[in-house]
Design a protein around this motif. Structure first.
Motif, PDB file in Angstrom:
ATOM      1  N   ALA A   1      17.234  36.580  58.330  1.00 49.68           N
ATOM      2  CA  ALA A   1      18.266  37.215  59.142  1.00 49.68           C
ATOM      3  C   ALA A   1      17.650  38.055  60.257  1.00 49.68           C
ATOM      4  N   PRO A   2      18.321  38.153  61.389  1.00 47.81           N
ATOM      5  CA  PRO A   2      17.793  38.987  62.478  1.00 47.81           C
ATOM      6  C   PRO A   2      17.688  40.449  62.052  1.00 47.81           C
ATOM      7  N   ARG A   3      16.690  41.124  62.559  1.00 40.03           N
ATOM      8  CA  ARG A   3      16.497  42.545  62.255  1.00 40.03           C
ATOM      9  C   ARG A   3      17.770  43.332  62.571  1.00 40.03           C
ATOM     10  N   ALA A   4      18.141  44.217  61.649  1.00 39.77           N
ATOM     11  CA  ALA A   4      19.420  44.914  61.752  1.00 39.77           C
ATOM     12  C   ALA A   4      19.517  45.779  63.004  1.00 39.77           C
ATOM     13  N   LEU A   5      18.435  46.448  63.376  1.00 37.08           N
ATOM     14  CA  LEU A   5      18.496  47.320  64.544  1.00 37.08           C
ATOM     15  C   LEU A   5      18.726  46.539  65.837  1.00 37.08           C
ATOM     16  N   SER A   6      18.398  45.265  65.813  1.00 28.26           N
ATOM     17  CA  SER A   6      18.645  44.433  66.991  1.00 28.26           C
ATOM     18  C   SER A   6      20.071  43.885  67.003  1.00 28.26           C
ATOM     19  N   ARG A   7      20.759  43.993  65.880  1.00 30.26           N
ATOM     20  CA  ARG A   7      22.147  43.520  65.802  1.00 30.26           C
ATOM     21  C   ARG A   7      23.150  44.663  65.910  1.00 30.26           C
ATOM     22  N   TRP A   8      22.801  45.821  65.376  1.00 29.16           N
ATOM     23  CA  TRP A   8      23.814  46.832  65.097  1.00 29.16           C
ATOM     24  C   TRP A   8      23.881  47.986  66.099  1.00 29.16           C
TER      25      TRP A   8
ATOM     26  N   ALA B   1      12.114  37.680  62.979  1.00 28.92           N
ATOM     27  CA  ALA B   1      12.138  38.666  61.902  1.00 28.92           C
ATOM     28  C   ALA B   1      10.959  38.488  60.951  1.00 28.92           C
ATOM     29  N   ARG B   2      10.114  37.514  61.215  1.00 27.83           N
ATOM     30  CA  ARG B   2       8.983  37.216  60.334  1.00 27.83           C
ATOM     31  C   ARG B   2       7.650  37.610  60.961  1.00 27.83           C
ATOM     32  N   THR B   3       7.692  38.379  62.023  1.00 32.19           N
ATOM     33  CA  THR B   3       6.463  38.739  62.725  1.00 32.19           C
ATOM     34  C   THR B   3       5.589  39.644  61.860  1.00 32.19           C
ATOM     35  N   PRO B   4       4.274  39.625  62.088  1.00 29.01           N
ATOM     36  CA  PRO B   4       3.354  40.374  61.228  1.00 29.01           C
ATOM     37  C   PRO B   4       3.620  41.874  61.187  1.00 29.01           C
ATOM     38  N   MET B   5       3.300  42.443  60.061  1.00 29.56           N
ATOM     39  CA  MET B   5       3.453  43.877  59.813  1.00 29.56           C
ATOM     40  C   MET B   5       2.423  44.651  60.648  1.00 29.56           C
ATOM     41  N   PRO B   6       2.859  45.646  61.430  1.00 31.66           N
ATOM     42  CA  PRO B   6       1.902  46.455  62.200  1.00 31.66           C
ATOM     43  C   PRO B   6       1.371  47.624  61.373  1.00 31.66           C
ATOM     44  N   TRP B   7       0.097  47.620  61.109  1.00 32.02           N
ATOM     45  CA  TRP B   7      -0.519  48.683  60.314  1.00 32.02           C
ATOM     46  C   TRP B   7      -1.192  49.725  61.193  1.00 32.02           C
ATOM     47  N   GLU B   8      -1.778  49.287  62.303  1.00 34.26           N
ATOM     48  CA  GLU B   8      -2.555  50.197  63.155  1.00 34.26           C
ATOM     49  C   GLU B   8      -2.117  50.056  64.611  1.00 34.26           C
ATOM     50  N   MET B   9      -2.440  51.081  65.408  1.00 35.95           N
ATOM     51  CA  MET B   9      -2.089  51.092  66.828  1.00 35.95           C
ATOM     52  C   MET B   9      -3.139  50.347  67.641  1.00 35.95           C
ATOM     53  N   CYS B  10      -3.116  49.026  67.551  1.00 38.85           N
ATOM     54  CA  CYS B  10      -4.038  48.202  68.337  1.00 38.85           C
ATOM     55  C   CYS B  10      -3.354  46.880  68.620  1.00 38.85           C
ATOM     56  N   ASP B  11      -3.964  46.044  69.463  1.00 43.30           N
ATOM     57  CA  ASP B  11      -3.309  44.834  69.930  1.00 43.30           C
ATOM     58  C   ASP B  11      -2.867  43.920  68.788  1.00 43.30           C
ATOM     59  N   CYS B  12      -3.697  43.798  67.754  1.00 40.08           N
ATOM     60  CA  CYS B  12      -3.335  42.920  66.633  1.00 40.08           C
ATOM     61  C   CYS B  12      -2.670  43.692  65.505  1.00 40.08           C
ATOM     62  N   GLY B  13      -2.394  44.968  65.717  1.00 33.33           N
ATOM     63  CA  GLY B  13      -1.663  45.763  64.753  1.00 33.33           C
ATOM     64  C   GLY B  13      -2.392  46.026  63.448  1.00 33.33           C
ATOM     65  N   GLY B  14      -3.701  45.784  63.413  1.00 31.47           N
ATOM     66  CA  GLY B  14      -4.419  45.969  62.158  1.00 31.47           C
ATOM     67  C   GLY B  14      -4.028  44.961  61.102  1.00 31.47           C
ATOM     68  N   PHE B  15      -3.440  43.838  61.568  1.00 32.66           N
ATOM     69  CA  PHE B  15      -2.976  42.808  60.632  1.00 32.66           C
ATOM     70  C   PHE B  15      -4.136  42.088  59.952  1.00 32.66           C
ATOM     71  N   GLY B  16      -5.295  42.118  60.572  1.00 31.71           N
ATOM     72  CA  GLY B  16      -6.463  41.508  59.953  1.00 31.71           C
ATOM     73  C   GLY B  16      -7.029  40.335  60.724  1.00 31.71           C
ATOM     74  N   SER B  17      -6.395  39.957  61.815  1.00 35.50           N
ATOM     75  CA  SER B  17      -6.884  38.841  62.615  1.00 35.50           C
ATOM     76  C   SER B  17      -6.513  39.077  64.072  1.00 35.50           C
ATOM     77  N   GLU B  18      -7.348  38.589  64.968  1.00 28.30           N
ATOM     78  CA  GLU B  18      -7.115  38.799  66.394  1.00 28.30           C
ATOM     79  C   GLU B  18      -5.939  37.977  66.917  1.00 28.30           C
ATOM     80  N   THR B  19      -5.689  36.844  66.288  1.00 28.81           N
ATOM     81  CA  THR B  19      -4.586  35.980  66.725  1.00 28.81           C
ATOM     82  C   THR B  19      -3.704  35.650  65.525  1.00 28.81           C
ATOM     83  N   PRO B  20      -2.756  36.523  65.194  1.00 30.91           N
ATOM     84  CA  PRO B  20      -1.853  36.245  64.079  1.00 30.91           C
ATOM     85  C   PRO B  20      -0.985  35.022  64.348  1.00 30.91           C
TER      86      PRO B  20
END
Length: 531
Positions: A333-340, A402-421
């Motif tokens: 489902a689409p993220r609620a803040l983008s719908r509501w 709504a399935r985009t990677p979780m952002p853990w850190e303030m960097c381009d790849c969000g600290g997700f663990g890979s440069e190209t998620p």
């Protein structure tokens, strides 16, 4: 009825955190999240105060529907790790006090599953009747008019058997024949396999699709509607390809198995036109599933007081009636803040939304990143993975957003663990990273933690009955009652301030959201009081 907190099962009133494995944390740098990645970040989940995690499918799969097309129910897909990684995840979760729920997909498999490979090989093999096969009509057309959720007919011709097979989703997701007792035995054995590995429960996918009408009667046309129809599926009343009356009897077999283990929780996903009726049938009494959740909020264009009261009214605190679960967001489902709400209102609305979720009667489910206020990411067509979005472009909003990677850190790849998620994180969402919010006492992340703690601290909120649910314009007033405690919460779901009457003039304020006071509620404010 409500019961006492000391005698209730662990899951009653629980807060559950959904993890979408591909997008939670990547431990090996291949761009895709995995089980070791989840394990490494369980500390964050535990810090929210939730009771359990629900992990979306991680089983062996060709990933045409990203894990919901299972080719081996008893193994981990190599992109996510191996069975030992799952065992380590369960062990770590239990150390942190988290229960572990996993997805089970029983209505269909991948066409690469060994069961289907054998079934399609002939009409006489031992698994010939494990899937839904049917002869063509005399003119060669499909056996019925049933349509697939993802677009087009729900039947595909298979030359090897000279028959059509049913698929309610992709044509690579053939429908299992759960009318067949041997098929039921096989999926129950799968369930036992994971129970023996220590899981604490199951979210059962698309359960109302588990059985069809064996006579293959056509579906009637749906009544005319003002809503835009983007799929042939939307033009029918789905009364024959799903929702068969024998499904609850199969559910009784599931419950008999889970009752052999201690503290197992089962929740069904139920969508469709008759979801309320089916959810009640699937959870009735002590011989069916523990809970069900539908789509009351997941696809709602707007959050209104009437929507909340109508949803809660379906589940009164009555003997023999099932226990609901609620989600505002999930991987479909689409993220609620983008719908509501409007973009400029998102910060305030996110805090209101977290407070409301914490006050609902039933279990509450947070989708990963919801605690950060993540929004829907606009994925360009050339980067889409979602087969439904690709097939119905551009009229179906992509589930990928709504399935985009979780952002853990303030960097381009969000600290997700890979440069190209595998999917872009979205620039706005990187700014909402865990790192940015964790130490900020005023962040949405810490507000979410506070709301879950508030729910746990008050029996009325955790497992109480709904004493009242009232609508007055944009104002929602909700009362919860349990164990001698009465709590009244009032929410302003509108963009204009509201003056409160005498209803909030007495009692003790236990939460004031977005500048709320007993006299006035600013836009998107909430006040929770113990009476």
């Amino acid at each position: 009825m409500s019961g006492d907190a000391t005698t209730l099962p662990w899951w009653k009133g629980a807060a559950i955190y959904q993890i979408y494995p591909r997008s939670f944390m990547d431990s090996n740098g291949d761009g895709i999240g995995d089980l070791p990645g989840i394990t490494s970040r369980l500390g964050h989940v535990a810090s929210l105060g939730v009771d359990a995690i629900w992990i979306s499918p991680f089983f062996t799969s060709p990933m045409k529907d990203f894990g919901y097309d299972v080719s081996d129910y008893r193994d981990v897909d190599p992109i996510f790790g191996e069975l030992a990684d799952f065992d380590a995840l369960v062990s770590r979760a239990h150390e942190l006090g988290l229960k572990v729920l996993i997805d089970q997909v029983y209505s269909h498999t991948s066409d690469e599953h060994s069961w289907f490979v054998e079934s399609r090989s002939s009409r006489e093999n031992p698994k010939a009747d494990w899937y839904v096969w049917a002869d063509a009509k005399p003119d060669g057309s499909p056996p019925s008019n049933w349509q697939s959720v993802f677009g087009g007919p729900a039947w595909t011709w298979d030359a090897r058997r000279g028959q059509y097979y049913l698929h309610n989703f992709l044509n690579s997701q053939p429908q299992m024949n759960l009318h067949n007792r041997d098929v039921q035995d096989a999926v129950l054995d799968v369930m036992r396999f994971w129970l023996d590995r220590g899981v604490d429960g199951f979210r059962i996918d698309a359960l109302n699709f588990a059985m069809h009408d064996p006579e293959l009667k056509d579906n009637p046309p749906a009544p005319a509607t003002d809503k835009q129809r983007t799929r042939p599926f939307d033009f029918q009343l789905k009364i024959n390809n799903q929702s068969h009356a024998d499904i609850p009897a199969f559910i009784e077999r599931i419950r008999a198995l889970t009752d052999e283990y201690n503290g197992i929780f089962t929740v069904a996903e139920v969508g469709g036109d008759d979801a309320d009726v089916e959810m009640k049938a699937f959870t009735a009494g002590e011989t069916h599933l523990n809970s069900a959740y539908g789509f009351d909020f997941l696809y709602a264009d707007k959050l209104t007081p009437g929507l909340v009261c109508a949803a809660l009214a379906h589940w009164p605190d009555e003997e023999g009636l099932g226990w609901p679960s609620w989600a505002f967001e999930n991987h479909d489902a689409p993220r609620a803040l983008s719908r509501w709400c409007k973009p400029e209102d998102r910060e305030a609305f996110a805090r209101l939304k977290a407070a409301l979720l914490a006050c609902l009667r039933g279990n509450i489910i947070l989708y990963q990143g919801e605690e950060l206020g993540l929004t829907q990411v606009d994925i360009p067509f050339e980067q889409l993975h979602d087969p439904e979005a690709i097939a119905n472009w551009p009229l179906t909003l992509s589930r990928d957003g709504a399935r985009t990677p979780m952002p853990w850190e303030m960097c381009d790849c969000g600290g997700f663990g890979s440069e190209t998620p595998w999917l872009p994180l979205g620039e706005d969402n990187i700014g909402r990273a865990v790192e940015a919010q964790d130490k900020d006492d005023h962040s949405l992340l810490n507000h979410t933690r506070a709301m879950i703690a508030l729910r746990k601290a008050h029996p009325a909120l955790h497992h109480g009955a709904v004493g009242a649910c009232e609508v007055s314009g944009d104002l929602l007033t909700l009362e919860r009652v349990a164990d001698g405690e009465r709590i009244r919460a009032v929410f302003n779901l509108g963009a204009e301030p509201a003056t409160l009457g005498s209803a909030m003039s007495s009692g003790t304020t236990i939460a004031a959201i977005n500048g709320a006071s007993p006299e006035t509620l600013p836009p998107f404010a909430a006040l929770v009081m113990q009476l």
